[in-house]
Every structure is written in C-alpha cells, then in structure tokens.
Write an enzyme that holds these catalytic residues in place. Structure first.
Site, short mmCIF file in Angstrom:
data_model
loop_
_atom_site.label_atom_id
_atom_site.label_comp_id
_atom_site.label_asym_id
_atom_site.label_seq_id
_atom_site.Cartn_x
_atom_site.Cartn_y
_atom_site.Cartn_z
N LYS A 80 -44.32 12.01 13.41
CA LYS A 80 -44.00 13.34 12.91
C LYS A 80 -44.47 13.47 11.46
CE LYS A 80 -39.86 16.33 12.94
NZ LYS A 80 -38.43 16.30 13.35
N SER A 155 -36.89 19.98 16.13
CA SER A 155 -38.04 20.08 15.26
C SER A 155 -39.20 19.16 15.64
CB SER A 155 -37.60 19.77 13.82
OG SER A 155 -37.11 18.44 13.70
N SER A 179 -33.37 17.50 17.45
CA SER A 179 -34.82 17.45 17.26
C SER A 179 -35.60 16.38 18.00
CB SER A 179 -35.13 17.34 15.76
OG SER A 179 -34.59 18.43 15.07
#
Length: 470
Positions: A80, A155, A179
């Site tokens: 990420k 997310s 997330s």
C-alpha cells in the site's frame, strides 16, 4: 504473460523458483505484463518499483548459485502506498506528498525482503488511508475487477484489486476500521487483520490514531496469509504497541481432542443483504460438516454499544490535529474525504471519555464471549461490492448510510481483536461475498485453522474475475 503462472499463489511460486522450474525473472515479467495488460482500467497500481526486474535477476543468480533461499525468494509482492519503501515513491494518495521518496523501508517491507520477496509495485488507496473507497486527487479511482462500476472498497482497495486481478500474489496493507477485511471481501480474496500490535506499524503513515491502526497481508490463499503473517509479526523495538513475540499464541488451532466452538452472529449487524446472510449461514453449515460446533449467539455488548460511532468519535479527536498540521498551507490539495474529517464537529470531552469507557466495555464483552467460544463467524460487509460514491444503501427495504459497511469490522479495531475475511459465496449479481472470522486476542492460529477448513470446501475456490474484455 502466462495466466497459469500468475494464477499461482506466493507459496507455490516460491516452490517453483526453489525447484528451478521457473525463474524469478520469468515470474516478475509475467506480473509486469499483467499490470500492463489490465491495470489501465482497474487502476490498482500507482507506482511500479524501479529495479524490480533487476532484483529478480539477482534472485535468479542466487538460485543458480545454490545459495540459501528465503521462504519467498524471488516472489513479487506489492505494498500500500502509505507504507514506506526505500527509493520508491510513497505519496500517501495525496498531492501534498507528490514526489516523496523515503530513505528507508517500513519494518513490514524489510521483513518481506528478508524473506526473499521482491517489491513489485505500490498500490492505490484513499487520501491518508481514511475512507471506505479508493479514490484520491493524485492517482484517481480504483475499480473492482469483478465489475468496473463497483468499488473494491477502502482503504486498501488497490491492494485487494491487484490481488484479485492477478497483478500480484501478495500485498501488505493497513486497517483502521475495515481497510484490509472489507476490500478483501468485496474483491473475493483473503485479508488478515492480526491482533493490534502483532505487526509493527513502523514506517507507515498516518501514525494516528495508532492504537486503532493494524497492518496485515492480503492474498489469494490461506497458506499465503499464514506465511506472510509468520514473517511480518513480532516486535521491532520501535513500535511501542508491538510487544508480543510471535511464539505467544492463544489459539487452539487443530489441537487433537478439543473440538472448536464457533458462535455465528448475523442479526447484530442488521440490516444485512440476503446474499451476505446466506453466505454466512453456508459457511456455518460447512464448518459443522467438518466437525466444528457452530451455533447462533448473542454478544450483549455489541447490542448495547455502537462500535462504529464510538470509533469515529475517538478518531476525529485524535486525527484532526495531525491532518491539520500536514495540510496547513495546502488546503487546495485536500480531497473530499479528508475534508469530511475536518467538517465533522469536534467530539466533546465528555463524549470522548464516554466513548473510551464504551470501548473498554466492548473489550470486556468480547472477553466474556471468548470464555465460552473459540471464535466468532459473522459478515464482513453488509452488502457485496456497491457502486462508486454510494451515499447510502437500501438493504431489505431499509435505507442506511454507506458507513454501515463498517458495522461488523469496526468492533475489531476498537478492541484490537484479530479478524480474517475470506470469500465463501457469490451474490445474485455475480459478485464475491465474504465471511469474517474473529478469534481472541493473540489467537491467530485459530483464525488460520478455521479459514483453511473453509477454504478446502469453498464453493468458489480458485475463481478469478474474467478480464478478457478489458
């Protein structure tokens, strides 16, 4: 590009490389080709790591020289874009950090590389990792590989979309309310949020509210999740929340002579889409067929306390000052979701203290529950993948805010409990439907054991989105 090759999980790729059946260069090129072929429509990847192919050549030379190899030697992985990667852009999904290149790797990246894995690319997420969808001003919107008109969640939507679309076999992601588990469910892959502090957050931003932030792997097989977890977990001497050694595990796993007791909970998270409820029920039936005791339960604390509401009250007070500081002078570069944080009224001190007390009561409620049960089976999200920018859902005739998507995941961030999401069904629209497994603190082995049982009998095992028309 070989579909057969990129369809393999990380564990199998490592085995093929170790046995010299394929080379790390061949594996890396296959994944780079896949990114070139499909990501222009999905937009899961924000930066391909410079030197990925050269690192694969070095890994190949080590294999041919007979050197000692790590458990993921030569296997690509993604991370990420909120996770620091030395020498590779890490822009935190914000124009404010455009061009930012860290000097050092986050602890999680260091550990992956130590195991022989090679950083392939960075993945998309909402600005500052703070929303239930993946969209921002610097790298745009990520789409769900199963239906481009649907969201992969947030997310960690870029991570889950990349894994589902076979652009990467394994990714490292973060979770503050949903997330890791939500995006995994919406894209049909597997995500683990380990016990809070199990995996150090060192080198990951934002740092607040760190008592709710978790980090975990996303992959396409339970064995990959287990392997990644074993490599990532354990103190690093820098994250003060990360103190428990990996060998300390409170789980029962597959201990002979001790049948597992699992509670099933659906109604506490109402309203829940019929396909989601049916999938949770189907997974409960599957576990019963494998000798696990599964029965409907109630957790009174969950009925009395709105975990999502109290989490938001706590997060707003802790997040606002940090976000204000970093965005000062850059107000024109703030995306709507972080602006939404700023627009939220401050939590009063009285409400903040009350929320803290409720969080403790929720922990006590789960502690009492886990005196009687080894795990909890429940939904991940109340609906399958929904349309982009949905403000509300209509579920069984009831209209709720889109924030309802976090109702079943937020309690685990409030309490720090470990949770795992895996697909076990398909909606009437052909979209993945996941289930969530929850275990006591430090009992990741229980989650992994139950997940492996479900994976072995899953009616959707091995399914991938059809991207032939992209």
């Amino acid at each position: 590009m070989s579909i057969e090759l990129i369809s393999q999980d990380a564990t199998r790729l490592a085995e093929l490389i170790r046995n010299k059946e394929v080379s790390p260069v061949e594996v890396m090129r296959a994944h780079l080709d896949r990114i070139d072929a499909v990501d222009s429509k999905i937009n899961a990847i924000v930066t391909v790591a410079d030197g990925a192919l050269e690192a694969a050549r070095v890994a190949e030379a080590a294999v041919m020289a007979g050197e000692e190899l790590g458990p993921l030697h030569g296997v690509p992985f993604t991370a990420k874009d909120s996770i620091d990667t030395a020498g590779v852009l890490t822009q935190r999904a914000s124009p404010i950090f455009k061009g930012r290149v860290p000097d050092t790797d986050a602890t999680s990246v260091v550990r992956m590389k130590k195991a022989g894995a090679i950083l392939l690319a960075k993945t998309n997420h909402p600005e500052f990792s703070f929303w239930i969808e993946t969209d921002n001003l610097i790298s745009g919107r990520t789409r769900n590989p199963w239906n481009l008109d649907r969201t992969p969640g947030g997310s960690s939507g870029g991570d889950s979309a990349a894994i589902a679309a076979l652009m990467s076999p394994l990714s490292i992601a973060t979770d503050v309310a949903i997330s890791v588990r939500g995006p995994a469910a919406l894209t049909g892959v597997i995500g683990l949020k380990a016990t809070h502090g199990r995996i150090p957050m060192t080198g990951i931003w934002p740092r607040v509210p760190r008592r709710f932030w978790h980090i975990g792997p996303i992959a396409r097989s339970v064995r990959d999740i287990a392997l990644a977890y074993s490599l990532l977990a354990g103190p690093d001497g820098a994250d003060g929340f990360s103190t428990a050694p990996l060998k300390l595990d409170a789980g029962v796993g597959s201990t002979p002579g001790r049948p597992l007791r699992v509670g099933m909970l659906i109604d506490a998270f109402a309203p829940v889409d019929a396909d989601v409820a049916a999938t949770v029920q189907a997974s409960a039936d599957a576990l019963r067929g494998l000798g696990v005791t599964v029965e409907p339960v109630r957790i009174p604390a969950l009925e009395k306390i709105n975990a999502l509401e109290l989490l938001w009250k706590l997060q707003v007070m802790e997040t606002k000052p940090a976000f204000r500081k970093v965005t000062a002078g850059h107000e024109d570069k703030i995306f709507k979701h972080v602006q939404g944080v700023f627009d939220t009224p401050d939590t009063s001190i009285a409400d903040f203290v009350d929320a803290e007390q409720q969080a403790e009561q929720l922990r006590d409620g789960f502690a009492e529950y886990f005196q009687r049960y080894d795990a909890l089976l429940c939904p991940v999200t109340p609906v399958p993948a929904h349309a982009h920018d949905a403000a509300e859902f209509n579920i069984n005739g009831q209209t709720v805010s889109s924030l309802h998507v976090m109702t079943a995941t937020a309690p685990l961030n409030v309490t720090g409990l470990p949770g795992l999401s895996l697909r076990f069904g398909t909606s009437r629209e052909g979209l993945p439907v996941g289930v969530q497994l929850v275990a006591p603190w430090l009992a990741e082995s229980t989650l992994l054991h139950l997940a492996s049982l479900l994976e072995a009998v899953s009616p959707v095992r091995g399914l991938h989105p059809d991207l032939s028309n992209i």
